[in-house]
Scaffold this active site. Structure first.
Site, short mmCIF file in Angstrom:
data_model
loop_
_atom_site.label_atom_id
_atom_site.label_comp_id
_atom_site.label_asym_id
_atom_site.label_seq_id
_atom_site.Cartn_x
_atom_site.Cartn_y
_atom_site.Cartn_z
N ASN A 120 50.06 36.56 10.32
CA ASN A 120 51.20 36.35 11.47
C ASN A 120 51.56 34.90 11.02
O ASN A 120 51.04 33.86 11.17
CB ASN A 120 50.41 36.21 12.89
CG ASN A 120 51.49 35.67 13.81
OD1 ASN A 120 52.79 35.44 13.49
ND2 ASN A 120 51.06 35.18 14.93
N TRP A 121 53.01 35.06 10.45
CA TRP A 121 53.44 33.81 9.92
C TRP A 121 54.12 32.72 10.77
O TRP A 121 54.29 31.61 10.63
CB TRP A 121 54.53 33.99 8.81
CG TRP A 121 53.86 34.80 7.59
CD1 TRP A 121 52.68 34.73 7.22
CD2 TRP A 121 54.72 35.18 6.59
NE1 TRP A 121 52.44 35.23 5.87
CE2 TRP A 121 53.80 35.67 5.38
CE3 TRP A 121 56.25 35.08 6.24
CZ2 TRP A 121 54.41 36.05 4.13
CZ3 TRP A 121 56.62 35.78 4.94
CH2 TRP A 121 55.65 36.16 4.13
N LYS A 122 54.04 32.99 12.30
CA LYS A 122 54.46 32.31 13.22
C LYS A 122 55.87 31.42 12.92
O LYS A 122 56.73 32.25 12.24
CB LYS A 122 53.48 31.43 13.72
CG LYS A 122 52.04 32.03 14.23
CD LYS A 122 51.26 31.09 14.76
CE LYS A 122 50.01 31.75 15.01
NZ LYS A 122 48.89 31.01 15.76
N HIS A 136 50.57 37.94 22.28
CA HIS A 136 50.02 36.84 21.40
C HIS A 136 49.79 35.64 22.50
O HIS A 136 50.58 35.42 23.50
CB HIS A 136 50.77 36.40 20.36
CG HIS A 136 50.05 35.28 19.53
ND1 HIS A 136 50.00 34.25 19.70
CD2 HIS A 136 49.56 35.76 18.43
CE1 HIS A 136 49.51 33.50 18.81
NE2 HIS A 136 48.87 34.32 17.97
N GLU A 159 41.90 37.20 20.66
CA GLU A 159 41.85 36.00 20.54
C GLU A 159 41.34 35.08 21.54
O GLU A 159 41.83 34.93 22.62
CB GLU A 159 43.50 35.55 20.34
CG GLU A 159 44.31 36.56 19.62
CD GLU A 159 46.01 35.77 19.99
OE1 GLU A 159 46.41 35.14 18.99
OE2 GLU A 159 46.28 36.01 21.05
N GLY A 177 44.58 27.62 16.26
CA GLY A 177 45.12 26.55 15.73
C GLY A 177 44.36 25.40 16.11
O GLY A 177 44.92 24.16 15.85
N SER A 189 41.21 31.59 14.44
CA SER A 189 41.03 30.99 13.05
C SER A 189 40.21 31.24 12.15
O SER A 189 39.33 30.80 11.70
CB SER A 189 40.51 29.48 13.66
OG SER A 189 41.59 28.72 14.52
N GLY A 229 47.01 30.29 10.05
CA GLY A 229 47.24 29.57 9.36
C GLY A 229 46.78 29.97 7.84
O GLY A 229 47.46 29.53 6.91
#
Length: 250
Positions: free
Chosen positions: A9-11, A94, A166, A172, A212, A234
């Site tokens: 997920n590149w956000k 999300h 999640e 993050g 993460s 990330g």
């Protein structure tokens, strides 16, 4: 050997040139991979990334979608528009959509049903806040989000549904649940799915970990019985951190 589902997920990152470059590198790095892969860029990058991934073993994903097919929904992108640029999967529910943009379980459920109606694969995200975990409510929160998120979703559509757990407190932050803690929640999620759809269906469903995950902890997590892949944030922005996760079992 178990086949894992690893999604990036590149956000809200990268411009078009950067996205095409990274997609090209990932395509090359994963061309002989045996796991299932997906990349979810920002809406403005979808068409460029689609052109790179065409014919590859990597699914093109979207990070969200609108709750209607068309009409007066300023700022939204519809399922039909996603299909038009080649999207094959969509991330829904999300934690950032739930907690920053206040998306409710009912709204997420509408999106899930709409995506499945049009043949998209869905990654449905569930997970608890830190205060919910500390109060001992993590399993109950995930159970509620699954039951509401999958309301009116039939068993025949489950092959297009992935659950991503999640722990919101780990998104993050650099923190992550221990492999044992994560596996326990994944086991609870599978029990919820079994109650809804039966043991066989629950056993066959993919449950990703989305808190993460990085090269340093991926193997410990993915070796656990109930963890079937990762929804990577990330670490999905660089090949040197994404590929070791995506290829860890090979």
């Amino acid at each position: 050997m178990k086949k894992f589902y690893i999604a990036a997920n590149w956000k809200m990152n990268m411009n078009r040139a950067e996205a095409k470059q990274l997609a090209t590198e990932m395509k090359a790095g994963l061309k002989d991979g045996k796991n299932k892969y997906m990349i979810a860029p920002s809406f403005t990058l979808l068409q460029d990334v689609a052109s790179v991934l065409k014919g590859s073993n990597i699914l093109l994903g979207a990070q969200n979608m609108g709750l209607e097919e068309k009409g007066a929904h300023t700022g939204e992108v519809s399922v039909l528009q996603l299909l038009d640029v080649g999207v094959q999967a969509v991330i829904l529910g999300h934690s950032e959509r739930r907690h920053i943009y206040k998306e409710t379980d009912d709204l997420i459920n509408k999106k899930v049903k709409l995506a499945l109606k049009h043949g998209l694969e869905v990654i449905l995200c569930v997970g608890e806040l830190l205060e919910e975990r500390e109060a001992g409510h993590a399993e109950a929160v995930c159970e509620r989000q699954i039951k509401k998120g999958l309301a009116e979703v039939s068993a025949k559509d489950l092959d297009k549904v992935t659950i991503a757990y999640e722990p919101v407190w780990a998104i993050g932050t650099g923190k992550n649940a221990s492999p044992e803690d994560a596996d326990a929640i994944h086991s609870s999620i599978r029990k919820t799915l079994a109650a809804l759809y039966g043991e066989k269906a629950a056993k066959n469903m993919i449950i990703q970990y989305g808190g993460s995950m990085k090269p340093e902890n991926a193997a410990g997590l993915l070796k656990k019985h109930n963890i079937d892949g990762g929804l990577i944030g990330g670490a999905g922005l660089k090949t040197e951190t994404f590929l070791p996760i995506a290829l860890f079992s090979e």
